[in-house]
Scaffold this motif. Structure first.
Motif, mmCIF file in Angstrom:
data_model
loop_
_atom_site.group_PDB
_atom_site.id
_atom_site.type_symbol
_atom_site.label_atom_id
_atom_site.label_comp_id
_atom_site.label_asym_id
_atom_site.label_seq_id
_atom_site.Cartn_x
_atom_site.Cartn_y
_atom_site.Cartn_z
ATOM 1 N N ASP A 473 -56.364 -16.204 21.548
ATOM 2 C CA ASP A 473 -57.691 -16.810 21.485
ATOM 3 C C ASP A 473 -57.736 -18.060 22.346
ATOM 4 O O ASP A 473 -56.749 -18.807 22.442
ATOM 5 C CB ASP A 473 -58.029 -17.172 20.031
ATOM 6 C CG ASP A 473 -57.954 -15.955 19.120
ATOM 7 O OD1 ASP A 473 -58.592 -14.945 19.445
ATOM 8 O OD2 ASP A 473 -57.229 -16.018 18.102
ATOM 9 N N GLU A 474 -58.885 -18.298 22.960
ATOM 10 C CA GLU A 474 -59.048 -19.488 23.780
ATOM 11 C C GLU A 474 -58.909 -20.743 22.920
ATOM 12 O O GLU A 474 -59.438 -20.814 21.814
ATOM 13 C CB GLU A 474 -60.421 -19.493 24.471
ATOM 14 C CG GLU A 474 -60.535 -18.480 25.600
ATOM 15 C CD GLU A 474 -59.561 -18.765 26.737
ATOM 16 O OE1 GLU A 474 -59.331 -19.957 27.036
ATOM 17 O OE2 GLU A 474 -59.019 -17.800 27.315
ATOM 18 N N GLY A 475 -58.172 -21.711 23.420
ATOM 19 C CA GLY A 475 -58.003 -22.979 22.723
ATOM 20 C C GLY A 475 -56.926 -22.983 21.675
ATOM 21 O O GLY A 475 -56.681 -24.013 21.050
ATOM 22 N N LEU A 476 -56.278 -21.835 21.436
ATOM 23 C CA LEU A 476 -55.233 -21.752 20.415
ATOM 24 C C LEU A 476 -53.933 -21.271 21.058
ATOM 25 O O LEU A 476 -53.958 -20.547 22.061
ATOM 26 C CB LEU A 476 -55.648 -20.787 19.297
ATOM 27 C CG LEU A 476 -56.861 -21.203 18.466
ATOM 28 C CD1 LEU A 476 -57.213 -20.101 17.475
ATOM 29 C CD2 LEU A 476 -56.606 -22.517 17.747
ATOM 30 N N PRO A 477 -52.796 -21.653 20.486
ATOM 31 C CA PRO A 477 -51.521 -21.185 21.040
ATOM 32 C C PRO A 477 -51.336 -19.692 20.819
ATOM 33 O O PRO A 477 -51.993 -19.087 19.951
ATOM 34 C CB PRO A 477 -50.474 -22.002 20.270
ATOM 35 C CG PRO A 477 -51.154 -22.386 19.004
ATOM 36 C CD PRO A 477 -52.599 -22.562 19.343
ATOM 37 N N ILE A 478 -50.439 -19.086 21.584
ATOM 38 C CA ILE A 478 -50.106 -17.671 21.406
ATOM 39 C C ILE A 478 -49.228 -17.550 20.170
ATOM 40 O O ILE A 478 -48.146 -18.127 20.100
ATOM 41 C CB ILE A 478 -49.374 -17.122 22.644
ATOM 42 C CG1 ILE A 478 -50.267 -17.242 23.881
ATOM 43 C CG2 ILE A 478 -48.963 -15.671 22.427
ATOM 44 C CD1 ILE A 478 -49.572 -16.852 25.170
#
Length: 574
Positions: A473-478
């Motif tokens: 998700d954009e803005g979140l870590p993998i």
């Protein structure tokens, strides 16, 4: 000396939190004088004289020169640091980033190496912020350097800088560089160092060049510079692949030795270790680099077409041969021919290939005129060709022609120090390829990456990183859930992606089970007895498979092997 760092710190002088207690690390240290052994987290340690390091360093400098001695010590530290990052991530998985990361400096103190005092720890992986400053006090390495080499203009913490860089790289999943700015070996009262991502340094090659083994004997008047290339990878010179482990550097040292010659080379290793990538690197470093390297996958060619593919076809040789077509040998003339999966060739095809290697001549299919080609042969296989010879599936004479200079490429599980560099490389490439924002991996993912055995090696790691880049998700870590898919599971939930199965089956060491806890209390086993019972049961279930036992128990292979050694007098029937 700090004015050249070009650091935009911002407000990073917040009070450093208090480091956690040493208890978890002390429990991993075991002294066994009766057996002349000391163990730290299942790895054997030794006590040694402080002066021994200084004497060894002095002798090493005399033998190979200061720069090569420094490079050897730095790479040694890098490998050790990467290994101990796995311990830190595992032991302190539910603590803050600072507490977990502090395990490395505390391990150094526990081993009597150096007292590490944090000055600035401005680290927020989710926001891409990484900046640290430390004092080193009572550094055994720097003090021994001073005692045996005297005051100089270079810092003496070679192995410690390598350790810090390898530790941080493995911990954060991206290439890190620590630079020792002040050192007691330079006349300062204490040592001072800074650590941050490699690409954020001014002139990062000052340290990066020490992370890679170079064969100076073949190019005595040249020196390749380490560099951060546009996609952010840690590379040196013309190298197209990344890595810094001892096993990785051993391969490159061998490549440097054989590259200037015309000797055939046989790359050996499991599927997915990157044999073709190393073969292309060999070609680029050879005297044939300005010519073509032609690759052929022997396993993909039907038996009746092998001769046509290798040697070419004359017009009219068979139905459909409407024009003369050169084969791979002709196309590689003056350059290199790479024969991948050579072990899959039929005996008939092996005989035809052997004749070309022996006589230096071949004929196109349907042709009569003998042709010659100046070609260097590089072959690769994941099969044990000696076993294939015994089974009658591979010709011994062809094997000896190809086996002039064998190079074994270690599987990824044997070079875990390369994992953070590889995931950083793949993440950057796929983020650009798929139009995604570059983001960090969660600590749970990094812990899984460092503990998984990677049966598919680098190719498997590459695929999993690409999956995470696409799904994150954009803005979140993998995170872990970005790495798992259901697409290849059958109706019973069996089969499919082994990495997904590993993630799902990992035991959670922080999870509580009150019923089990009650039984353990009633049994009176105690902590050591409970752990032994768990390991014994896991060994029985896995028929003694150490890797599977480690997976079931949530421990490392080293810990399981340590337990087996300690309990070797106890009969365990598998």
């Amino acid at each position: 000396m700090r004015e050249d760092l070009e650091v935009a710190r911002g407000d990073v002088h917040d009070q450093i939190p208090q480091a956690p207690a040493f208890d978890d690390l002390r429990k991993s240290l075991h002294f066994m004088p009766d057996e002349a052994s000391i163990w730290l987290d299942g790895r054997r340690m030794i006590l040694t004289e402080h002066d021994a390091q200084g004497i060894m360093r002095r002798e090493l400098i005399v033998a190979v020169g200061l720069e090569r001695a420094r490079a050897i010590m730095t790479r040694l530290g890098y490998e050790l640091g990467a290994v101990e990052a796995e311990l830190a991530i595992r032991l302190r998985k539910d603590t803050s980033v600072f507490n977990a990361f502090s395990a490395g400096p505390q391990l150094h103190a526990l081993k009597g190496v150096v007292k590490v005092e944090p000055i600035i720890f401005d680290v927020e992986p989710e926001k891409g912020r990484f900046y640290t400053e430390y004092y080193w006090r009572h550094s055994a390495e720097c003090e021994s350097h001073l005692a045996h080499m005297g005051v100089g203009h270079q810092p003496g913490g070679w192995q410690q800088v390598g350790y810090a860089s390898g530790y941080a790289s493995a911990f954060f999943g991206r290439p890190f560089v620590f630079r020792e700015i002040e050192c007691v070996a330079m006349g300062h009262s204490k040592c001072f160092l800074i650590g941050k991502p490699a690409e954020e340094w001014h002139e990062p090659e000052r340290e990066l060049r020490y992370f890679r083994a170079e064969n100076y004997s073949t190019r005595p008047n040249t020196s390749e510079k380490a560099q951060i290339v546009p996609d952010g990878d840690l590379r040196i010179g013309a190298r197209s692949i990344v890595g810094a482990s001892a096993a990785f550097n051993i391969v490159f040292n061998l490549i440097d030795k054989v590259a200037p010659t015309n000797a055939p080379v046989l790359f050996l290793g499991e599927s997915g270790v990157g044999k073709e990538v190393f073969a292309r690197e060999l070609h680029k470093r050879s005297t044939r680099a300005d010519k073509h390297m032609i690759a052929i996958n022997c396993a993909a060619i039907p038996e009746n077409l092998v001769e046509a593919e290798l040697f070419g076809v004359e017009k009219g040789a068979f139905t459909g041969a409407v024009a003369t077509r050169p084969g791979r040998f002709e196309r590689a003339n003056g350059g290199t021919l790479f024969l991948d999966e050579i072990g899959t060739l039929t005996l008939s095809a092996q005989g035809k290939l052997l004749r070309v290697l022996q006589e230096g001549e071949f004929e196109r299919v349907g042709g009569r005129a003998p042709l010659t080609a100046n070609v260097r042969i590089i072959a690769a296989t994941n099969a044990n060709l000696r076993d294939e010879i015994k089974a009658g599936r591979f010709r011994a004479d062809l094997f000896h022609r190809l086996n002039v200079f064998p190079v074994r490429i270690a599987p990824l599980r044997e070079r875990r120090a390369d994992i953070p560099l590889l995931i950083n490389h793949f993440q950057r490439r796929f983020a650009q390829q798929h139009g995604k924002t570059l983001k960090a991996f969660s600590q749970d993912v990094l812990r899984a990456f460092m503990s998984y055995d990677w049966p598919g090696n680098v190719r498997e790691l590459e695929n999993i990183v690409e999956r995470g880049v696409i799904l994150a998700d954009e803005g979140l870590p993998i995170d872990v859930h970005h790495l798992m898919t259901e697409a290849d599971r059958d109706e019973d939930g069996e089969g499919g992606d082994p990495f997904r199965a590993y993630l799902l089956d990992r035991p959670d060491p922080s999870a509580s089970n009150s019923a089990l806890g009650g039984k353990m209390l009633e049994s009176g086993l105690g902590a050591d007895g409970a752990i032994s019972a768990m390991i014994r049961e896991a060994l029985l279930r896995t028929s003694g498979n150490v890797s599977e036992t480690a997976r079931l128990t949530g421990m490392t292979r080293s810990q399981i092997n340590y337990w087996i050694r300690r309990n070797r007098k106890v009969d365990v029937e598998f």
